[in-house]
Motif scaffolding. Structure first.
Motif, mmCIF file in Angstrom:
data_model
loop_
_atom_site.group_PDB
_atom_site.id
_atom_site.type_symbol
_atom_site.label_atom_id
_atom_site.label_comp_id
_atom_site.label_asym_id
_atom_site.label_seq_id
_atom_site.Cartn_x
_atom_site.Cartn_y
_atom_site.Cartn_z
ATOM 1 N N GLY A 221 3.654 5.918 -9.313
ATOM 2 C CA GLY A 221 4.803 5.323 -8.640
ATOM 3 C C GLY A 221 5.083 3.925 -9.166
ATOM 4 N N PHE A 222 6.350 3.580 -9.194
ATOM 5 C CA PHE A 222 6.752 2.238 -9.648
ATOM 6 C C PHE A 222 7.905 1.774 -8.778
ATOM 7 N N ASP A 223 7.867 0.497 -8.410
ATOM 8 C CA ASP A 223 8.981 -0.048 -7.631
ATOM 9 C C ASP A 223 9.135 -1.523 -7.955
ATOM 10 N N VAL A 224 10.344 -2.032 -7.719
ATOM 11 C CA VAL A 224 10.633 -3.440 -7.979
ATOM 12 C C VAL A 224 11.673 -3.918 -6.969
ATOM 13 N N HIS A 225 11.514 -5.128 -6.478
ATOM 14 C CA HIS A 225 12.489 -5.736 -5.588
ATOM 15 C C HIS A 225 12.678 -7.192 -5.973
ATOM 16 N N ALA A 226 13.899 -7.656 -5.822
ATOM 17 C CA ALA A 226 14.220 -9.055 -6.120
ATOM 18 C C ALA A 226 13.919 -9.926 -4.904
ATOM 19 N N PHE A 227 13.608 -11.177 -5.176
ATOM 20 C CA PHE A 227 13.415 -12.141 -4.094
ATOM 21 C C PHE A 227 14.753 -12.421 -3.419
ATOM 22 N N HIS A 242 5.234 -16.962 2.286
ATOM 23 C CA HIS A 242 5.889 -17.326 1.030
ATOM 24 C C HIS A 242 7.261 -17.889 1.369
ATOM 25 N N ASP A 243 7.834 -18.649 0.449
ATOM 26 C CA ASP A 243 9.129 -19.263 0.737
ATOM 27 C C ASP A 243 10.289 -18.292 0.624
ATOM 28 N N ARG A 244 10.049 -17.110 0.072
ATOM 29 C CA ARG A 244 11.087 -16.086 -0.029
ATOM 30 C C ARG A 244 10.482 -14.707 0.251
ATOM 31 N N GLY A 245 11.317 -13.829 0.722
ATOM 32 C CA GLY A 245 10.928 -12.446 0.875
ATOM 33 C C GLY A 245 11.570 -11.593 -0.202
ATOM 34 N N LEU A 246 11.554 -10.284 -0.015
ATOM 35 C CA LEU A 246 12.142 -9.359 -0.978
ATOM 36 C C LEU A 246 13.365 -8.683 -0.374
ATOM 37 N N ALA A 247 14.358 -8.461 -1.203
ATOM 38 C CA ALA A 247 15.593 -7.817 -0.759
ATOM 39 C C ALA A 247 15.436 -6.304 -0.845
ATOM 40 N N GLY A 248 15.899 -5.607 0.187
ATOM 41 C CA GLY A 248 15.829 -4.152 0.192
ATOM 42 C C GLY A 248 16.382 -3.597 1.480
ATOM 43 N N HIS A 249 16.635 -2.289 1.484
ATOM 44 C CA HIS A 249 17.222 -1.671 2.671
ATOM 45 C C HIS A 249 16.209 -1.631 3.812
ATOM 46 N N SER A 250 14.949 -1.351 3.492
ATOM 47 C CA SER A 250 13.887 -1.374 4.507
ATOM 48 C C SER A 250 13.282 -2.775 4.509
ATOM 49 N N ASP A 251 11.969 -2.873 4.770
ATOM 50 C CA ASP A 251 11.337 -4.189 4.685
ATOM 51 C C ASP A 251 10.998 -4.571 3.244
ATOM 52 N N ALA A 252 11.365 -3.698 2.298
ATOM 53 C CA ALA A 252 11.231 -3.974 0.860
ATOM 54 C C ALA A 252 9.785 -4.192 0.428
ATOM 55 N N ASP A 253 8.848 -3.488 1.065
ATOM 56 C CA ASP A 253 7.435 -3.608 0.683
ATOM 57 C C ASP A 253 7.222 -2.844 -0.620
ATOM 58 N N VAL A 254 7.241 -3.580 -1.715
ATOM 59 C CA VAL A 254 7.205 -2.969 -3.038
ATOM 60 C C VAL A 254 5.906 -2.198 -3.263
ATOM 61 N N VAL A 255 4.811 -2.641 -2.656
ATOM 62 C CA VAL A 255 3.522 -1.964 -2.829
ATOM 63 C C VAL A 255 3.536 -0.601 -2.139
ATOM 64 N N LEU A 256 3.958 -0.578 -0.875
ATOM 65 C CA LEU A 256 3.966 0.700 -0.155
ATOM 66 C C LEU A 256 4.997 1.661 -0.736
ATOM 67 N N HIS A 257 6.093 1.134 -1.282
ATOM 68 C CA HIS A 257 7.073 2.016 -1.918
ATOM 69 C C HIS A 257 6.473 2.678 -3.158
ATOM 70 N N ALA A 258 5.789 1.900 -3.978
ATOM 71 C CA ALA A 258 5.176 2.478 -5.172
ATOM 72 C C ALA A 258 4.097 3.495 -4.793
ATOM 73 N N LEU A 259 3.319 3.187 -3.777
ATOM 74 C CA LEU A 259 2.282 4.117 -3.326
ATOM 75 C C LEU A 259 2.888 5.407 -2.782
ATOM 76 N N THR A 260 3.957 5.275 -2.017
ATOM 77 C CA THR A 260 4.622 6.467 -1.480
ATOM 78 C C THR A 260 5.099 7.366 -2.613
ATOM 79 N N ASP A 261 5.726 6.768 -3.622
ATOM 80 C CA ASP A 261 6.204 7.571 -4.749
ATOM 81 C C ASP A 261 5.044 8.204 -5.525
ATOM 82 N N ALA A 262 3.915 7.505 -5.625
ATOM 83 C CA ALA A 262 2.770 8.077 -6.330
ATOM 84 C C ALA A 262 2.262 9.326 -5.624
ATOM 85 N N ILE A 263 2.171 9.273 -4.303
ATOM 86 C CA ILE A 263 1.691 10.440 -3.548
ATOM 87 C C ILE A 263 2.698 11.574 -3.624
#
Length: 375
Positions: A221-227, A242-263
């Motif tokens: 799995g691979f994912d990327v989100h912009a600050f 952190h001084d910025r978060g990540l942009a995305g439709h959900s909470d933009a957790d890039v780690v859990l998104h990549a893990l979800t796609d891997a499974i």
């Protein structure tokens, strides 16, 4: 009732195997032991299958067999021999019978053929294997093994003779149906057995059986989100200061998104967007833990096991090291794994590319699953 019937005995309590259900209803690779045994009895020379269950096991039985078209089960007795007799008495009209134990679920068609062929000139037939290990009494004295064999099930008989033999039995509890048959003077042949017919009795037996049924699968799995300014930064299910978060439709957790796609990849089940479309407003600001738990549940429903996951987080900032243990613990909890099976690493791109310029965070993940071979 058909000419050749399989009588599957599944009436025991299976207490030596442990657990909170009788072992015949215990799940192996996503399917009850009883269901494995039933499916291996689907053979062109077997016209019908009759199951014998214990009193009070009706609900567990229905759950185990699913939509398999079977007659109502026979209720067994206080001993295996009595359960077999109850089953035999319910099979009027059968001509040949295979008496089998659900605790030996991995029956091959070759054994069935060898047993039924032997009935052409014998009253009964049993599968057996030679003893290859050294045998000894508890006092250490060796026992000659040349004339010893390991007797298995199913055991095949001409129906009327074995029914009469069970009705006439008056001795102590028989250890198998061949003992009852020989006591009645029936001629019982011995055919080649199969090591896969080993009886499942203890916890270690179930672990070995499941390992043999599951094959490794690997997903990436691979994912990327912009600050984005004004957003919280969620990584691996925890909030990271952190001084910025990540942009995305959900909470933009890039780690859990990549893990979800891997499974999902290991399952051959598409990607995260197929299951949680970004166009669907219900997932706006949703915690990405929901996505990972969904992928985990799909793996479990397929009879699989998640063996290990490995994640690499790619960013210049924030520093991942101080949060690594908390991330591993969170992911392990979501996947129902020990933390030792969760790896989380971090790296930079030496200030190259969008992550090097501090524009966002990327994550890549590998998930190793063990799945039934037919998945």
């Amino acid at each position: 009732m058909g000419r050749t019937v399989a009588l599957l005995v599944a009436a025991g309590s299976g207490s030596r195997a442990g657990g909170d259900v009788p072992k015949q209803y215990r799940s192996i690779a996503g399917k009850a032991l009883l269901a494995h045994a039933l499916d291996r009895l689907a053979h062109p020379r077997i016209e019908a299958i009759q199951v014998v269950i214990g009193a009070g096991q009706e609900e567990a039985y229905r759950a185990a067999i699913g939509d398999r078209p079977l007659p109502a089960p026979v209720i067994g007795g206080a001993s295996r021999r009595q359960s077999v007799r109850n089953g035999l008495e319910a099979l009027a009209g059968a001509e040949r019978i295979l008496i089998h134990d659900a605790a030996r679920p991995f029956l091959s068609s070759k054994v069935i053929d060898r047993l039924l062929d032997a009935l052409d000139d014998h009253d009964g037939a049993i599968p057996a294997l030679p003893v290859v290990d050294t045998l000894a009494r508890r006092d250490g004295e060796a026992v000659a093994r040349d004339d010893l064999v390991l007797v298995q099930t199913p055991q095949a008989f001409r129906f009327e003779p074995i029914l009469r033999a069970h009705a006439a039995w008056s001795g102590a509890e028989a250890t198998d149906d061949a003992q009852v048959a020989r006591a009645a003077g029936l001629r019982v042949a011995m055919v080649e057995g199969d090591p896969s017919l080993e009886k499942l009795t203890y916890e270690a037996d179930f672990l070995r059986a499941e390992a043999a049924l599951l094959s490794p699968r690997v997903g990436f799995g691979f994912d990327v989100h912009a600050f984005a300014a004004g957003a919280e930064l969620w990584l691996a299910g925890i909030r990271v200061p952190h001084d910025r978060g990540l942009a995305g439709h959900s909470d933009a957790d890039v780690v859990l998104h990549a893990l979800t796609d891997a499974i999902l990849g290991a399952l051959g089940a598409g990607d995260i967007g197929d299951h949680f479309p970004p166009s669907d407003p219900q997932w706006r600001s949703a915690p990405s833990s929901l996505f990972l738990e969904h992928a985990r549940d799909l793996a479990e429903q397929a009879g699989g096991r998640i063996a290990h996951v490995d994640v690499t987080i790619v960013c210049e900032a924030p520093r991942i090291g101080p949060h690594r243990d908390a991330m591993r613990a969170r992911v392990a909890g979501l996947l129902r794994l020990p933390p030792s099976r969760v790896s989380i690493k971090a790296t930079t791109t030496e200030r190259l590319g969008f992550t090097g310029r501090g524009e966002g965070i990327a994550a890549q993940a590998v998930a190793t699953l063990r799945l039934p071979e037919d998945q």
